[in-house]
Design a protein around this motif. Structure first.
Motif, PDB file in Angstrom:
ATOM      1  N   GLU A  71       2.450   2.106  -3.261  1.00 52.07           N
ATOM      2  CA  GLU A  71       1.497   2.735  -4.188  1.00 52.07           C
ATOM      3  C   GLU A  71       1.269   4.195  -3.826  1.00 52.07           C
ATOM      4  O   GLU A  71       1.156   5.055  -4.711  1.00 52.07           O
ATOM      5  CB  GLU A  71       0.197   1.950  -4.200  1.00 52.07           C
ATOM      6  N   GLU A  72       1.184   4.494  -2.533  1.00 54.91           N
ATOM      7  CA  GLU A  72       1.019   5.890  -2.115  1.00 54.91           C
ATOM      8  C   GLU A  72       2.212   6.737  -2.572  1.00 54.91           C
ATOM      9  O   GLU A  72       2.052   7.889  -2.973  1.00 54.91           O
ATOM     10  CB  GLU A  72       0.869   5.976  -0.595  1.00 54.91           C
ATOM     11  N   THR A 126     -10.765   4.192   2.942  1.00 48.41           N
ATOM     12  CA  THR A 126     -11.337   3.347   1.885  1.00 48.41           C
ATOM     13  C   THR A 126     -11.450   4.075   0.553  1.00 48.41           C
ATOM     14  O   THR A 126     -11.631   3.437  -0.488  1.00 48.41           O
ATOM     15  CB  THR A 126     -12.728   2.816   2.294  1.00 48.41           C
ATOM     16  N   GLU A 127     -11.351   5.389   0.576  1.00 52.16           N
ATOM     17  CA  GLU A 127     -11.411   6.161  -0.657  1.00 52.16           C
ATOM     18  C   GLU A 127     -10.070   6.215  -1.383  1.00 52.16           C
ATOM     19  O   GLU A 127      -9.995   6.677  -2.522  1.00 52.16           O
ATOM     20  CB  GLU A 127     -11.873   7.589  -0.339  1.00 52.16           C
ATOM     21  N   ARG A 128      -9.014   5.728  -0.745  1.00 52.91           N
ATOM     22  CA  ARG A 128      -7.678   5.756  -1.341  1.00 52.91           C
ATOM     23  C   ARG A 128      -7.500   4.503  -2.202  1.00 52.91           C
ATOM     24  O   ARG A 128      -7.721   3.378  -1.749  1.00 52.91           O
ATOM     25  CB  ARG A 128      -6.608   5.837  -0.255  1.00 52.91           C
ATOM     26  N   SER A 129      -7.083   4.691  -3.433  1.00 51.85           N
ATOM     27  CA  SER A 129      -7.027   3.577  -4.383  1.00 51.85           C
ATOM     28  C   SER A 129      -6.058   2.484  -3.946  1.00 51.85           C
ATOM     29  O   SER A 129      -6.335   1.290  -4.089  1.00 51.85           O
ATOM     30  CB  SER A 129      -6.648   4.087  -5.778  1.00 51.85           C
ATOM     31  N   GLY A 130      -4.911   2.872  -3.388  1.00 56.28           N
ATOM     32  CA  GLY A 130      -3.951   1.882  -2.935  1.00 56.28           C
ATOM     33  C   GLY A 130      -4.480   1.058  -1.784  1.00 56.28           C
ATOM     34  O   GLY A 130      -4.210  -0.145  -1.680  1.00 56.28           O
ATOM     35  N   TYR A 131      -5.253   1.688  -0.915  1.00 56.97           N
ATOM     36  CA  TYR A 131      -5.866   0.987   0.222  1.00 56.97           C
ATOM     37  C   TYR A 131      -6.878  -0.043  -0.279  1.00 56.97           C
ATOM     38  O   TYR A 131      -6.880  -1.192   0.160  1.00 56.97           O
ATOM     39  CB  TYR A 131      -6.534   1.988   1.136  1.00 56.97           C
ATOM     40  N   ALA A 132      -7.713   0.400  -1.200  1.00 62.34           N
ATOM     41  CA  ALA A 132      -8.723  -0.518  -1.745  1.00 62.34           C
ATOM     42  C   ALA A 132      -8.085  -1.712  -2.436  1.00 62.34           C
ATOM     43  O   ALA A 132      -8.544  -2.856  -2.285  1.00 62.34           O
ATOM     44  CB  ALA A 132      -9.632   0.238  -2.715  1.00 62.34           C
ATOM     45  N   ALA A 133      -6.999  -1.480  -3.154  1.00 63.23           N
ATOM     46  CA  ALA A 133      -6.390  -2.555  -3.932  1.00 63.23           C
ATOM     47  C   ALA A 133      -5.537  -3.497  -3.108  1.00 63.23           C
ATOM     48  O   ALA A 133      -5.525  -4.706  -3.340  1.00 63.23           O
ATOM     49  CB  ALA A 133      -5.532  -1.948  -5.059  1.00 63.23           C
ATOM     50  N   GLN A 134      -4.808  -2.964  -2.131  1.00 68.16           N
ATOM     51  CA  GLN A 134      -3.831  -3.769  -1.410  1.00 68.16           C
ATOM     52  C   GLN A 134      -4.267  -4.211  -0.018  1.00 68.16           C
ATOM     53  O   GLN A 134      -3.724  -5.187   0.504  1.00 68.16           O
ATOM     54  CB  GLN A 134      -2.508  -2.984  -1.282  1.00 68.16           C
ATOM     55  N   TRP A 145       0.831  -1.204   0.000  1.00 67.18           N
ATOM     56  CA  TRP A 145       0.000   0.000   0.000  1.00 67.18           C
ATOM     57  C   TRP A 145       0.869   1.259   0.000  1.00 67.18           C
ATOM     58  O   TRP A 145       0.635   2.178  -0.792  1.00 67.18           O
ATOM     59  CB  TRP A 145      -0.933  -0.026   1.209  1.00 67.18           C
TER      60      TRP A 145
END
Length: 203
Positions: free
Chosen positions: A21-22, A189-197, A18
């Motif tokens: 990705e950030e 949960t709105e962060r794309s890296g969080y959702a994906a990883q 995560w």
């Protein structure tokens, strides 16, 4: 390119994937540990037989939170690794505090995720849930003061506990009302890296 070794259903691997990705760091991840086992080549990199391990421009490093600090310092700049030691420490303390929460959550996680129904221990689950609840009350108090564990903006201090927050909200356990934690989690949960990883099925 950054190389990351570790299976993604590990909290400690999720943290690093995560964060990479950030930071916008290109990386490749190899499944290691658990059902994937560990080769002699991997054990040569990390003799502790744990995950994750990274290799970055020839530098090999293990221990997940040490990896987070290294990536922030090397690749993050002032945004992720502030020059002001006070500002940096305010966020960094949550990186170590996360291990206390991990200890509290372990009993519930192992019983509800890693063990078949017939082998689960309700007393262990209940004790773990109560320990987690007490820790989350501490986190809720902190998040009542600032919107992020890192302060006024999302930062490295939010990564370790952010990873464990998903498990806490997903496990079938009793949870107290912690409105500031709930709002923080919703923002994560709105962060794309969080959702994906991070927001993947618990296994």
């Amino acid at each position: 390119m950054l190389t990351l070794w570790g299976r993604l259903n590990s909290h400690n691997v999720k943290k690093v994937a995560w964060f990479a990705e950030e930071l916008g760091i290109p990386y490749v991840r190899h499944d290691v540990g658990g059902q994937f086992g560990m080769s002699e080549a991997y054990l040569a990199l990390n003799p502790n037989a744990l995950i994750p391990t990274i290799e970055d421009d020839g530098f090999v490093l293990w221990e997940s939170n040490a990896i987070l600090r290294y990536l922030a310092a090397r690749h993050g700049g002032e945004r992720w690794w502030p020059e002001d030691p006070v500002q940096r420490a305010r966020a960094d303390r949550w990186t170590d505090w996360q291990f206390e929460f991990a200890d509290a959550q372990r009993g519930a996680f192992l019983n509800l995720v890693r063990r078949p129904l017939a082998e689960r221990d309700p007393a262990v689950i209940a004790a773990s849930a109560a320990a987690c609840a007490a820790k989350m009350q501490i986190l809720d108090h902190a998040l009542a003061q600032t919107p992020w564990l890192s302060g006024t903006a999302f930062g490295m201090g939010d990564i370790p506990m952010g990873t464990y927050a998903h498990s806490w909200f997903t496990l079938d356990i009793a949870r107290p009302s912690v409105p500031h934690v709930e709002a923080w989690y919703a923002r994560l949960t709105e962060r794309s890296g969080y959702a994906a990883q991070v927001m993947i099925p618990l296994t």
